[in-house]
Write an enzyme that holds these catalytic residues in place. Structure first.
Site, PDB file in Angstrom:
ATOM      1  N   ASP A  79      -6.163   4.846  -5.702  1.00  0.00           N
ATOM      2  CA  ASP A  79      -7.034   5.533  -4.666  1.00  0.00           C
ATOM      3  C   ASP A  79      -7.148   7.068  -5.162  1.00  0.00           C
ATOM      4  OD1 ASP A  79      -7.803   5.924  -2.377  1.00  0.00           O
ATOM      5  OD2 ASP A  79      -6.247   5.315  -0.995  1.00  0.00           O
ATOM      6  N   ASP A  93     -13.111   2.434   4.581  1.00  0.00           N
ATOM      7  CA  ASP A  93     -11.794   2.221   5.303  1.00  0.00           C
ATOM      8  C   ASP A  93     -12.230   1.544   6.564  1.00  0.00           C
ATOM      9  OD1 ASP A  93      -9.922   2.884   3.515  1.00  0.00           O
ATOM     10  OD2 ASP A  93      -9.589   5.091   4.318  1.00  0.00           O
ATOM     11  N   ASP A 114       0.724  -1.285  -0.125  1.00  0.00           N
ATOM     12  CA  ASP A 114      -0.005  -0.089   0.158  1.00  0.00           C
ATOM     13  C   ASP A 114       0.785   1.387   0.002  1.00  0.00           C
ATOM     14  OD1 ASP A 114      -2.350   1.920   1.050  1.00  0.00           O
ATOM     15  OD2 ASP A 114      -3.420   0.198   0.480  1.00  0.00           O
TER      16      ASP A 114
HETATM   17  C1  GLA Z   1      -6.995   5.309   1.731  1.00  0.00           C
HETATM   18  C2  GLA Z   1      -7.469   4.199   1.400  1.00  0.00           C
HETATM   19  C3  GLA Z   1      -6.653   3.219   2.358  1.00  0.00           C
HETATM   20  C4  GLA Z   1      -5.157   3.284   2.286  1.00  0.00           C
HETATM   21  C5  GLA Z   1      -4.630   4.868   2.418  1.00  0.00           C
HETATM   22  C6  GLA Z   1      -3.300   4.898   1.992  1.00  0.00           C
HETATM   23  O1  GLA Z   1      -7.458   5.955   2.837  1.00  0.00           O
HETATM   24  O2  GLA Z   1      -8.825   4.216   1.566  1.00  0.00           O
HETATM   25  O3  GLA Z   1      -6.983   1.872   2.174  1.00  0.00           O
HETATM   26  O4  GLA Z   1      -4.662   2.825   1.180  1.00  0.00           O
HETATM   27  O5  GLA Z   1      -5.760   5.704   1.524  1.00  0.00           O
HETATM   28  O6  GLA Z   1      -3.025   6.445   2.204  1.00  0.00           O
END
Ligand code: GLA
Length: 741
Positions: A478, A548, A366
Site C-alpha cells: 500500500d 477503496d 490488513d
Molecule cells: C488503504 C487501502 C485499504 C486499506 C487501508 C489500511 O486505504 O486502500 O484497502 O488497506 O489503506 O490502512
C-alpha cells in the site's frame, strides 16, 4: 510487423499488424520529422508529406526565417529555445545558464527483440515477438546525444517508445525536461479522452474537443494519482466503440507525469507525454546517461473498443510477469472492512474458519498487525509483529490458517514512516521534508526517503524477515499519502530536483527485489485504493486494488474507466459489506458478486456477521468465479453500455478468443416504471456460429433460444425489466457445436 528505412527518401516505416508510423529525415538539415501515423500503408513513399518546401518559410533557403520553419515543422522529438515556440519534449540548462538545444539525425539501427530499460518497468518480448528501431540524434554544440527507441509487436498495434539522453560533452548539464514521446500531426476534428477522479472515485472517463491552446493532465503528487491518469487518447469525433480512428498514449511509469496536447496556430497538434518537468532537474555528468521511461503509443481504426483490446493484449502478453501472469488468483477475504484495526488472532481465525467452510481460499491480514498500531496514527516503519494482537505469533496464525486449507496474505506500507514510530525516533532525517520547515503530515505520516540506500535496505530487510517467518503467499503493498515538502537529507543541493524520479526508481528497485527473492508471492499493489493503478506497477504486480470504494454501483464507473486501458485480470475487486462503508448504499449480495467478477474477485467483510442469506450465497459465488474466471481473465472485453453515460444500466461482455463462449454482465442500476425491455447488442461473437444461453434457468423470460453470432451483434437481444434497483444478471452464451455427420 516490420521496420524499414528507405535510404533514398530517408523514411523510416514501422508497420504493426494494422498501423503504420513513419518518420522522415530532412535532407541537408537532418532534422527528424514526424510524417504519418494511422492505418497501415503499403508504401513508404511519403517524403512529400513533410512540408519542408512549402510556405511560409523554408529553412535551408532562408536561414533568416528559420524560427518560422521550426515553429511549424512536425518534429519527431523536439529541442527547445532555438525557434520552435511550442512547448517541447527536451529542455536543458548548461553550467553557463543557457537553455538552447536542437537535435539532428546521426544514425540508426534496427534489430529483433527489445532491450530492457535499466531500473524501469517496460514492455518486453522475444526476438520473434518484436522489433526495435533506435534513432540516434545529437546536439552538435552540447554534444548531447539522444537515442529515440521504438519497439513494435507482432500481436498488437502498440509502439513502445522511450528516450535515452547521453552527455558526451566535457561538462555536466542539467536536464530540466525529458519527455518520452511526441506526436506532431494535423488536427482532424479530434476529441480528447482522459481519466479523472479522487479517492474512492478513480478513473472517470472524460471526453472533450481538442481546441486551440494547450490541454493537459498530469500529476505532481509523486505517484500517478487518484486525480489524473497517465493516459490520453485523441479520437476522431465520429469514432464509436467499434469504428473510427483512435490514438492513445499511456505512460509505463508511476511517478509525476504530464500528458499534453497543444493545437498550434496552423491547426496541427502536438501530443506529448513524459515525466512532469515541475520539480524535475537532473544533473547529467559528462559521460553519464539518463533513461526516460516508456510511453505506449496506440492506434486503432476500430474505435475505442479496438484501442482497449489492443492495450489489454499488450499488457497481458508483454508487461505482466510472474507465476500468476496467466493464472487464476485465489479467492481471498480481506479483514480491512471487517475489523479495521480491531482484530487479534482469535478474530482472524474466526473469519478464516467460516470463510474456508464457504470455499474462500486465502485470508489477508490488513493494516494493524505491527508496532503498536491500533489506529492510523503510528508505527509505520516498525515492521515487527505486535504479539499482543497476534497472540502466539505470526507463524502460529499462518499455520492455523493453512491447516484450514487456506493461504495467508499480509498488508504492508513500506514507503512510509509515522512520526510515532521507533524508526522515526531513531532516524528523523529519513522522512522526506524540507529542513527548517514543519513537514506536512497526511494520515499522520511522512514518506520515507527511499533515494537513500540505507533506508531502502532497512525497510526491505524488516519486511522480508516477516515474510520469511511464516508461509506468507500474498502481499498487499500500500501507499497512503502523496509526496509533498520535497526535500531529501541525502541528496546534494544541485540534485534535489532528482528526488521524485529517484524515489520512483527506488520503489521499482524494492519491488523487483521482492519478487526476485519471493518468486511465488502474489503481489497486489494499492495506493489509498487506486491511486497508483498504472502500467509501471503492473510490471511488478499482476493485480492492483482498484479503489477503496467497493460499492457495486460506484464500481461500475471505476472499473469501466480502469478497463478502458487495463485487462480485467488486473483489477482488484471484492464483494463488500452493506450498507457500503463509503457511500452507505445497500445493494443485493448477488449484484455485488457479479460486479466483482469483472476483476480478481474476493471478499472484504466480516463473514461471521453478515446475514445468513448472503453468507449462503458465497459457495455459489466462488463456484461462479471458478467457472468464469479463465474467460474473464483471458477473453476480449467489449463495452456495451456505460452507466456513467446513460444513468440507468451497465453492460459489458467478455468473449473467448476462439469465440466459443461469452459472458455478458448486465446491471440494471435503476428500474423505470412502465418501460419495455431493453435491446442489447452483443459484439465480438463469430457471425457464423450459433449460440445458446447456457444458464437459461437464470433467464426464464428468454429461455434456451438459439441465436446466430451476427444476430446477437446487430439485431441484439431483449432484456426484460427486472423489478427493483441495483439488480444484475449474467448471461453465459455458448457455441452450439454442430453434430458431425
Ligand atoms: C488503504 C487501502 C485499504 C486499506 C487501508 C489500511 O486505504 O486502500 O484497502 O488497506 O489503506 O490502512
Amino acid at each position: 510487423m516490420n521496420i524499414t528505412y528507405n535510404e533514398k527518401n530517408r523514411i523510416f516505416k514501422l508497420d504493426t499488424p494494422h498501423s503504420s508510423y513513419c518518420i522522415g529525415v530532412v535532407d541537408e538539415e537532418n532534422f527528424l520529422g514526424h510524417v504519418y501515423y494511422g492505418r497501415r500503408l503499403s508504401s513508404d513513399d511519403l517524403a512529400y508529406l513533410m512540408r519542408t518546401g512549402e510556405p511560409p518559410f523554408v529553412p535551408s533557403e532562408n536561414n533568416r526565417e528559420r524560427t518560422a520553419f521550426l515553429d511549424t515543422f512536425p518534429m519527431e522529438y523536439t529541442g527547445h529555445n532555438l525557434g520552435d515556440y511550442r512547448e517541447g519534449t527536451l529542455s536543458v540548462r548548461t553550467l553557463s545558464g543557457h537553455t538552447g538545444v536542437s537535435l539532428f539525425y546521426v544514425s540508426h539501427r534496427i534489430y529483433d527483440g527489445k532491450k530492457a530499460l535499466e531500473g524501469l518497468p517496460a514492455t518486453f518480448g522475444g526476438a520473434d515477438e518484436c522489433k526495435t528501431l533506435e534513432i540516434t540524434c545529437e546536439d552538435p554544440v552540447l554534444k548531447l546525444q539522444v537515442v529515440l527507441s521504438y519497439s513494435i509487436f507482432a500481436d498488437t498495434d502498440a509502439i513502445a517508445r522511450s528516450v535515452r539522453v547521453i552527455n558526451n560533452g566535457g561538462e555536466a548539464v542539467y536536464l530540466t525536461k525529458v519527455l518520452s514521446a511526441c506526436i506532431d500531426m494535423d488536427n482532424d476534428d479530434y476529441d480528447m479522452i482522459t481519466l479523472h477522479g479522487s479517492w474512492a472515485r478513480e478513473r472517470a472517463i472524460q471526453t472533450y474537443p481538442v481546441r486551440k491552446g494547450k490541454q493537459s493532465v498530469g500529476s505532481v503528487r509523486g505517484e500517478s494519482s487518484h486525480q489524473e491518469h497517465p493516459f490520453m487518447a485523441w479520437k476522431s469525433r465520429t469514432a464509436t466503440e467499434e469504428a473510427g480512428d483512435v490514438y492513445a498514449m499511456n505512460f509505463v511509469y508511476s511517478g509525476n507525469f504530464i500528458a499534453q496536447i497543444e493545437e498550434s496556430q496552423f491547426g496541427s497538434i502536438r501530443a506529448m507525454m513524459g515525466i512532469h518537468p515541475e520539480d524535475f532537474c537532473w544533473k547529467l555528468e559528462s559521460g553519464a546517461g539518463f533513461q526516460a521511461p516508456e510511453v505506449i503509443c496506440m492506434y486503432s481504426a476500430n474505435g475505442l473498443g479496438g484501442m482497449t483490446r489492443n492495450f489489454h493484449e499488450l499488457y497481458r502478453n508483454h508487461l505482466i510477469r510472474g507465476m500468476y501472469k496467466d493464472k487464476k488468483r485465489p479467492v481471498l477475504i480481506n479483514n480491512w472492512e471487517a475489523t479495521y484495526f480491531d482484530f487479534d488472532t482469535d478474530k482472524l481465525l474466526d473469519i478464516a474458519r467460516e470463510a474456508s467452510a464457504l470455499g474462500i481460499e486465502m485470508l489477508v491480514m490488513d493494516d494493524g498487525w505491527f508496532g503498536h498500531r491500533n489506529d492510523d496514527n503510528s508505527s509505520l516503519g516498525d515492521w515487527f509483529v505486535n504479539e499482543s494482537k497476534i497472540k502466539g505469533g505470526l507463524k502460529f496464525l499462518v499455520d492455523e490458517v493453512n491447516k484450514l486449507g487456506m493461504k495467508f496474505g499480509i498488508w504492508v506500507e513500506p514507503e512510509m514512516i509515522s512520526p510515532d514510530s521507533d524508526l522515526y525516533r531513531e532516524h528523523p532525517d529519513w522522512a522526506i521534508r524540507i529542513p527548517d520547515r514543519v513537514g506536512s503530515l497526511c494520515r499522520n505520516q511522512y514518506v520515507l526517503d527511499l533515494t537513500r540506500k540505507e533506508v531502502r535496505d532497512c525497510v526491505y530487510d524488516r519486511i522480508a524477515a516477516v515474510l520469511r517467518s511464516a508461509n506468507i503467499e500474498y502481499v498487499k503493498w500500500d501507499m497512503n499519502r502523496q509526496l509533498s515538502d520535497l526535500g531529501s537529507f541525502g541528496l546534494a543541493a544541485d540534485r534535489q530536483g532528482e528526488l521524485v524520479h529517484r524515489q520512483t526508481l527506488a520503489l521499482y528497485e524494492m519491488q523487483e527485489r521482492l519478487i526476485t527473492d519471493f518468486p511465488e508471492l502474489l503481489l497486489e499493489n494499492c495506493s489509498g485504493g487506486g491511486a497508483r493503478f498504472d502500467p509501471g506497477m503492473l510490471y511488478y504486480s499482476p493485480q492492483i486494488w482498484c479503489s477503496d470504494d467497493a460499492d457495486a454501483i460506484e464500481r461500475l464507473s471505476i472499473q469501466a474507466g480502469t478497463a478502458l486501458i487495463y485487462p480485467l485480470s488486473t483489477m482488484g475487486a471484492h464483494v463488500s459489506d452493506c450498507p457500503n462503508h463509503t457511500v452507505g448504499r445497500t445493494t443485493p449480495f448477488d449484484t455485488r458478486g457479479y460486479v466483482a467478477l469483472a476483476g480478481t474477485f474476493g471478499y472484504e467483510l466480516d463473514v461471521t456477521k453478515i446475514p445468513e442469506a448472503d453468507r449462503n450465497m458465497i459457495p455459489d459465488q466462488v463456484a461462479m468465479y471458478h467457472k468464469y474466471n479463465d474467460l474473464v481473465r483471458q477473453g476480449d472485453y467489449y463495452r456495451i453500455a456505460r452507466y456513467a453515460e446513460n444513468h440507468f444500466y451497465d453492460c459489458y461482455t467478455v468473449v473467448a478468443k476462439d469465440q466459443s463462449e461469452a459472458l455478458v454482465t448486465y446491471v440494471q442500476v435503476l428500474n423505470r416504471p412502465n418501460f419495455h425491455s431493453r435491446r442489447i447488442c452483443i459484439p465480438g461473437l463469430d457471425p457464423e456460429k450459433t449460440y445458446v444461453i447456457e444458464n437459461a434457468a437464470d433467464w426464464p423470460e428468454i429461455g434456451q433460444t438459439e441465436y446466430r453470432g451476427d444476430t446477437l451483434h446487430y439485431a441484439g437481444i431483449n432484456i426484460p425489466p427486472i423489478s427493483g434497483d441495483f439488480r444484475a444478471r449474467l448471461m453465459h452464451l455458448t457455441e452450439v457445436k454442430q453434430a458431425h455427420a
